[in-house]
Design a protein around this motif. Structure first.
Motif, mmCIF file in Angstrom:
data_model
loop_
_atom_site.group_PDB
_atom_site.id
_atom_site.type_symbol
_atom_site.label_atom_id
_atom_site.label_comp_id
_atom_site.label_asym_id
_atom_site.label_seq_id
_atom_site.Cartn_x
_atom_site.Cartn_y
_atom_site.Cartn_z
ATOM 1 N N THR A 1 0.850 -1.184 0.000
ATOM 2 C CA THR A 1 0.000 0.000 0.000
ATOM 3 C C THR A 1 0.883 1.230 0.000
ATOM 4 O OG1 THR A 1 -1.761 -1.126 1.194
ATOM 5 C CG2 THR A 1 -1.788 1.267 1.256
ATOM 6 N N THR A 2 0.569 2.194 -0.879
ATOM 7 C CA THR A 2 1.314 3.435 -0.971
ATOM 8 C C THR A 2 0.347 4.591 -0.759
ATOM 9 O OG1 THR A 2 2.832 2.432 -2.563
ATOM 10 C CG2 THR A 2 2.821 4.827 -2.454
ATOM 11 N N ILE A 3 0.654 5.464 0.205
ATOM 12 C CA ILE A 3 -0.147 6.660 0.459
ATOM 13 C C ILE A 3 0.332 7.737 -0.508
ATOM 14 C CG2 ILE A 3 -0.853 8.370 2.174
ATOM 15 C CD1 ILE A 3 -1.671 5.520 2.933
ATOM 16 N N ASP B 1 -0.487 11.782 -2.492
ATOM 17 C CA ASP B 1 -1.067 13.107 -2.277
ATOM 18 C C ASP B 1 -2.027 13.543 -3.374
ATOM 19 O OD1 ASP B 1 0.337 13.620 0.136
ATOM 20 O OD2 ASP B 1 2.125 14.136 -1.006
ATOM 21 N N TYR C 1 -9.159 4.978 -3.057
ATOM 22 C CA TYR C 1 -8.015 4.158 -3.434
ATOM 23 C C TYR C 1 -8.204 3.583 -4.826
ATOM 24 C CZ TYR C 1 -10.785 -0.057 -2.598
ATOM 25 O OH TYR C 1 -11.740 -1.032 -2.663
ATOM 26 N N VAL D 1 -3.505 4.744 -1.988
ATOM 27 C CA VAL D 1 -4.514 5.304 -1.104
ATOM 28 C C VAL D 1 -4.305 6.815 -1.026
ATOM 29 C CG1 VAL D 1 -5.398 5.330 1.267
ATOM 30 C CG2 VAL D 1 -4.659 3.176 0.234
ATOM 31 N N LYS E 1 -4.144 10.298 0.483
ATOM 32 C CA LYS E 1 -3.908 10.826 1.826
ATOM 33 C C LYS E 1 -5.102 11.680 2.258
ATOM 34 C CE LYS E 1 -0.482 13.337 4.478
ATOM 35 N NZ LYS E 1 0.834 13.975 4.423
ATOM 36 N N GLU F 1 -7.789 5.942 3.620
ATOM 37 C CA GLU F 1 -6.698 6.118 4.582
ATOM 38 C C GLU F 1 -7.221 6.095 6.010
ATOM 39 O OE1 GLU F 1 -2.920 8.930 5.680
ATOM 40 O OE2 GLU F 1 -4.780 9.905 5.109
ATOM 41 N N ILE G 1 -7.435 2.512 7.286
ATOM 42 C CA ILE G 1 -6.250 1.660 7.337
ATOM 43 C C ILE G 1 -5.882 1.271 8.765
ATOM 44 C CG2 ILE G 1 -3.732 1.649 7.009
ATOM 45 C CD1 ILE G 1 -4.160 3.107 4.398
#
Length: 86
Positions: A7-9, A11, A48, A59, A61, A66, A69
Motif C-alpha cells: 500500500t502506498t499513500i 497526495d 483508493y 490510497v 492521503k 486512509e 487503514i
C-alpha cells in the motif's frame, strides 16, 4: 480484508505504477525492468485504486480509505476476561 501486497499513500488522485519500488533508491526499490508497463490510474470516491498488474494499492492521503487503514477490526480487540473467543 483482501490481500493487497503493498500500500502506498499518495497526495494526488492521479497516480502511475510501473511495478518498481515505492520510492526510487528507497528500501523497497526494485528496478523497473523487473516490473510491468507504466500505467496511469485515477483514485475515485472510495479513496483508493489498485494496480491491475501488481495489485499495489494507492490510497489518497486524507481520503476515506486512509482513515480505515489503522482502524481496529473485531479480531484485533482483546478478549474479555471470562469470555471465550468465538
Amino acid at each position: 480484508m483482501d490481500n493487497v501486497p503493498e500500500t502506498t499513500i499518495v497526495d494526488t488522485p492521479r497516480v502511475w505504477c510501473d511495478g518498481a519500488g515505492d520510492i526510487r533508491n528507497g528500501p523497497n526499490y526494485r528496478s523497473a525492468a523487473l516490473g510491468h508497463p507504466r500505467v496511469y490510474m485515477q483514485i475515485d470516491e472510495k479513496g483508493y485504486v489498485d494496480c491491475g498488474y501488481c495489485d499495489r494499492r494507492f490510497v489518497l492521503k486524507g481520503g476515506p480509505a486512509e482513515r480505515g487503514i489503522n482502524e481496529l477490526g473485531v479480531g484485533d480487540l482483546p478478549a474479555e476476561e471470562g469470555v471465550s473467543p468465538a
